[in-house]
Motif scaffolding. Structure first.
Motif, short mmCIF file in Angstrom:
data_model
loop_
_atom_site.label_atom_id
_atom_site.label_comp_id
_atom_site.label_asym_id
_atom_site.label_seq_id
_atom_site.Cartn_x
_atom_site.Cartn_y
_atom_site.Cartn_z
N PHE A 587 -75.64 47.58 2.11
CA PHE A 587 -74.37 47.98 1.54
C PHE A 587 -73.56 46.70 1.40
O PHE A 587 -73.20 46.07 2.40
CB PHE A 587 -73.66 48.94 2.49
N ILE A 588 -73.27 46.25 0.17
CA ILE A 588 -72.53 44.99 -0.05
C ILE A 588 -71.26 45.32 -0.81
O ILE A 588 -71.31 45.85 -1.92
CB ILE A 588 -73.39 43.98 -0.83
N ILE A 589 -70.10 45.02 -0.19
CA ILE A 589 -68.80 45.32 -0.78
C ILE A 589 -68.03 44.01 -0.88
O ILE A 589 -67.80 43.34 0.13
CB ILE A 589 -68.02 46.34 0.08
N GLU A 590 -67.62 43.65 -2.11
CA GLU A 590 -66.98 42.36 -2.35
C GLU A 590 -65.68 42.57 -3.13
O GLU A 590 -65.67 43.31 -4.12
CB GLU A 590 -67.94 41.46 -3.13
N ASP A 591 -64.58 41.94 -2.67
CA ASP A 591 -63.32 42.04 -3.40
C ASP A 591 -62.80 40.65 -3.77
O ASP A 591 -63.28 39.65 -3.25
CB ASP A 591 -62.27 42.80 -2.57
N ASN A 592 -61.82 40.62 -4.67
CA ASN A 592 -61.22 39.35 -5.10
C ASN A 592 -59.81 39.18 -4.53
O ASN A 592 -58.95 38.56 -5.15
CB ASN A 592 -61.19 39.26 -6.63
N GLY A 593 -59.60 39.74 -3.34
CA GLY A 593 -58.27 39.73 -2.73
C GLY A 593 -57.93 38.42 -2.05
O GLY A 593 -58.57 37.39 -2.26
N LYS A 594 -56.95 38.49 -1.15
CA LYS A 594 -56.42 37.26 -0.53
C LYS A 594 -57.31 36.74 0.58
O LYS A 594 -57.16 35.59 1.00
CB LYS A 594 -55.02 37.51 0.01
N GLY A 595 -58.25 37.57 1.10
CA GLY A 595 -59.17 37.10 2.14
C GLY A 595 -58.49 36.90 3.49
O GLY A 595 -57.27 37.11 3.65
N PHE A 596 -59.28 36.50 4.49
CA PHE A 596 -58.74 36.21 5.82
C PHE A 596 -59.68 35.26 6.53
O PHE A 596 -60.79 34.99 6.08
CB PHE A 596 -58.55 37.50 6.64
N ASN A 597 -59.23 34.72 7.65
CA ASN A 597 -59.99 33.73 8.42
C ASN A 597 -60.88 34.47 9.42
O ASN A 597 -60.39 35.02 10.41
CB ASN A 597 -59.04 32.78 9.15
N VAL A 598 -62.19 34.51 9.16
CA VAL A 598 -63.10 35.26 10.04
C VAL A 598 -63.25 34.62 11.41
O VAL A 598 -63.77 35.25 12.34
CB VAL A 598 -64.49 35.40 9.37
N SER A 599 -62.85 33.36 11.56
CA SER A 599 -63.00 32.69 12.86
C SER A 599 -61.90 33.08 13.85
O SER A 599 -61.98 32.77 15.03
CB SER A 599 -62.99 31.17 12.68
N GLU A 600 -60.85 33.75 13.37
CA GLU A 600 -59.77 34.17 14.26
C GLU A 600 -60.05 35.56 14.79
O GLU A 600 -60.16 36.53 14.04
CB GLU A 600 -58.45 34.15 13.50
N ALA A 601 -60.16 35.64 16.13
CA ALA A 601 -60.55 36.91 16.77
C ALA A 601 -59.53 38.02 16.50
O ALA A 601 -59.89 39.20 16.43
CB ALA A 601 -60.72 36.71 18.28
N ASN A 602 -58.23 37.67 16.33
CA ASN A 602 -57.21 38.70 16.14
C ASN A 602 -57.46 39.55 14.90
O ASN A 602 -57.04 40.70 14.83
CB ASN A 602 -55.83 38.04 16.03
N ASN A 603 -58.14 38.97 13.90
CA ASN A 603 -58.42 39.72 12.68
C ASN A 603 -59.38 40.87 12.91
O ASN A 603 -59.51 41.75 12.08
CB ASN A 603 -58.98 38.78 11.60
N PHE A 604 -60.10 40.87 14.04
CA PHE A 604 -61.08 41.93 14.33
C PHE A 604 -60.57 42.89 15.41
O PHE A 604 -61.33 43.68 15.95
CB PHE A 604 -62.42 41.32 14.74
N ASN A 605 -59.28 42.79 15.76
CA ASN A 605 -58.74 43.67 16.79
C ASN A 605 -58.20 44.97 16.22
O ASN A 605 -57.81 45.86 16.97
CB ASN A 605 -57.63 42.95 17.57
N GLY A 606 -58.10 45.07 14.89
CA GLY A 606 -57.58 46.29 14.28
C GLY A 606 -58.54 47.45 14.42
O GLY A 606 -59.75 47.29 14.53
N ILE A 607 -57.99 48.66 14.37
CA ILE A 607 -58.81 49.87 14.55
C ILE A 607 -59.80 50.00 13.40
O ILE A 607 -60.95 50.41 13.60
CB ILE A 607 -57.90 51.11 14.64
#
Length: 644
Positions: A587-607
């Protein structure tokens, strides 16, 4: 032991550490300014190829972008090359059926274009995949087909490469006569075209096949020819490899003293170019060569350097085992029995299946040597009694240390086993909890959807009927009639909203027709809002999957698209749902949005992201996020298939 080191030197021709980062940076700069044309497709393919071993998720994303652009502009050759690189990626992941699937797609395009060079390249890559599968029959068949095409189009260099591949394959099968035959043909062609570097590589390989057949003098002739070519080409790593092979062939011929200058010269080159693996093999070879030449101090120095380098850089278990075996033999010759015992114990640690037998043998040898020394001292002089006692005590201490270390190793192994069992139990419990939570959540969704449809929905329908009846009664009063119609409109809108919520919680298409139909319906509804332009591809999903698997994947898609709408500020989304023949689904889902920094752990704390990861873990799958600020996001999901 000499042969072990020689084989290692032959197989490793380049440093283990390092990447061509300059090339990647150069291609990235070109990509930033590229237009939407065939040149951009070629750049995307080239960057993906360079990333294949260091960042698989990025390589996949780049290749998907290449495929989309190549299809859009009708660039068939670029499309075929992208499929070819997909095949290489899947081969590296040992997903051989998927690898062959993409190589066959690439071949079909090149065949349609009558591009015989592309077809020859595809046959070669198919051969590499079969070789990795250890399917040598099909591998040789593909290499021979590649060779036939190369000869047809008079591609001498390509034909030489095909002969070389076939020779290497026969070498792996230990059919040395055929290995030499095909490699010699490669050498003949490369000599004709003047490709001195490739010629040197094949001459070196030819020498190795003679070496494996114990024809050391002939091997030396080829190794020295290769050395001349590599020096002329200023190829440092290959020059050092040729020097190593010469040294080991001399050592095998009982000419250890002659081998030392070659190994020293190889070590000097490897140090200059930071070839860590080459430095290790040269130092270990020098340790052994000096040991055979009875220069024990120099031997010990190089042996310790090899061990220190191995510990610093890391290496395979076999490399540790070989190192300790060489050092143990050296210390035995030096009569340094304490170090001999220590290094031999470590050797046995890395050769666990033989630990009891080897410990018994080395302990017996050491004790016998001490007893012999004791008798010799008694015969010589009574003055040596004190020294004799020290030796006896030292020997016993070494034996005790050996026994203590053996006990410690056994205890440590027991602890590791128990820890592994505990970890496995915790993982099983977590899987059970996740499964229970997800199943309870789905049951609650079904219940609420049913209550909304059968309860609230029916009541609202009854209210609407009552209001229709009131319209007839109030037909004479225009003001009241207008208010009744306004209320009736509100009831209609509420009823639509209830039905929409009920449908989203448990879509009928998912229940009746399966995942593919439900995804198409969901995307159609999203597209109808005008919020996103969606490009959907569904490949190979002609059969229903397990019901719970379909539900989980559908919820994941809802969650990802919801995150894109809420946070990504995107206006385009590409979704690919691909079923592979080897039992996996992507399943590959790709968008052209603003993106985010995958190295920052806080980005993965959301529900939301936690829900996505826990649901995919429930299916024993994996999910990768490839994103950067300002560049959009790609989500790559892979799960093993469960068919209904």
């Amino acid at each position: 032991m000499r042969r072990i080191i020689a084989a290692l030197i032959f197989l490793v021709s380049n440093p283990l550490f390092g990447q061509n980062q300059k090339l990647i940076d150069s291609l990235e700069r070109k990509l930033a300014g590229a237009k939407e044309d065939s040149n951009k497709v070629n750049i995307l393919n080239d960057i993906a190829f360079e990333y294949r071993l260091v960042n698989e998720a990025k390589a996949y994303r780049l290749l998907h972008e290449s495929v989309k652009l190549a299809e859009k502009i009708g660039f068939k050759d670029g499309l075929a090359l992208a499929y070819n690189h997909f095949g290489i990626l899947y081969k590296n992941r040992q997903m051989f059926d998927s690898s062959l699937y993409y190589h066959h797609k690439a071949f079909a395009i090149w065949n349609q274009m009558n591009d015989e060079e592309g077809m020859a390249s595809s046959y070669n890559n198919q051969g590499r995949t079969y070789q990795a599968k250890t399917d040598y029959t099909n591998a040789i068949d593909c290499y021979l087909k590649s060779l036939k095409l190369r000869e047809k189009i008079k591609d001498t260099t390509g034909a030489a490469a095909a002969y070389s591949n076939i020779g290497q394959l026969y070498g792996m099968k230990k059919d040395l006569n055929k290995a030499k035959e095909y490699t010699a043909k490669s050498v003949e062609l490369l000599a004709a075209v003047g490709d001195s570097f490739a010629l040197g590589k094949n001459i070196l390989a030819l020498g190795y096949f003679y070496y494996e057949g114990n024809q050391f003098d002939t091997a030396l002739v080829f190794y020295k020819r290769a050395l001349i070519l590599f020096k002329a080409a200023h190829a440092g790593s290959e020059t050092a490899q040729a020097l190593n092979n010469i040294g080991n062939a001399l050592a095998e011929s009982n000419r250890s003293a002659e081998s030392i200058p070659y190994q020293l010269e190889a070590l000097k080159i490897q140090t200059e170019i930071a070839d860590t693996t080459g430095m290790f093999t040269s130092e270990l070879s020098l340790c052994q060569a000096y040991g055979f030449d009875k220069q024990y101090e120099l031997a010990a120095r190089f042996g310790q350097q090899a061990l220190d380098l191995l510990k610093k850089a890391g290496g395979e278990v076999k490399m540790y085992m070989d190192t300790y075996e060489v050092l143990s033999e050296l210390y035995r010759k030096k009569q340094d029995y304490k170090k001999a015992i220590e290094t031999y114990t470590l050797y046995n640690h890395f050769k666990d299946s033989l630990i009891k037998e080897e410990n018994s043998r080395i302990t017996s040898d050491m004790l016998a040597k001490y007893e012999s020394d004791k008798k010799d001292l008694e015969l010589k002089n009574a003055a040596y009694k004190l020294q004799r006692r020290k030796l006896i005590i030292g020997g016993l201490a070494a034996v005790i240390a050996l026994l203590v270390m053996s006990g410690y190793l056994l205890y440590n192994r027991y602890k590791l086993k128990k820890r592994r069992e505990l970890d496995e139990a915790l993982i099983r419990q977590q899987e059970i909890r996740n499964k229970a939570i997800i199943e309870a959540e789905e049951r609650e969704r079904v219940r609420i959807a049913k209550d909304l449809h059968d309860g609230v929905g029916q009541q609202l329908a009854a209210v609407k009927l009552s209001m229709n009846a009131m319209e007839e009664e109030l037909a004479a009063d225009a003001g009241k009639l207008e208010r009744i119609k306004a209320l009736e409109h509100m009831v209609d809108e509420t009823l639509k909203e209830v039905r929409t919520v009920s449908h989203n919680m448990m879509p009928n298409a998912l229940i009746r027709k399966g995942l593919a139909a439900a995804v198409r319906e969901f995307i159609d509804n999203i597209a109808a809002t005008g919020l996103l332009k969606v490009d959907l591809q569904i490949i190979g999903l002609n059969e229903r999957l397990d019901g719970s698997m379909e539900t989980v994947l559908y919820r994941v898609l809802q969650e990802v698209v919801s995150n894109i709408i809420k946070h990504a500020q995107a206006n385009k989304v590409s979704i690919q749902l691909i079923r592979h023949d080897d039992g996996y689904l992507n399943f590959i889902i790709e968008d052209n949005g603003k993106g985010f920094n995958v190295s920052e752990a806080n980005n993965f704390n959301g529900i939301g992201l936690k829900n996505i990861m826990s649901r995919i873990q429930y299916l024993n799958g994996s999910v990768d996020f490839d994103s950067a600020v300002g560049r959009g996001t790609t989500v790559v999901i892979e799960v093993p298939l469960i068919v209904a």
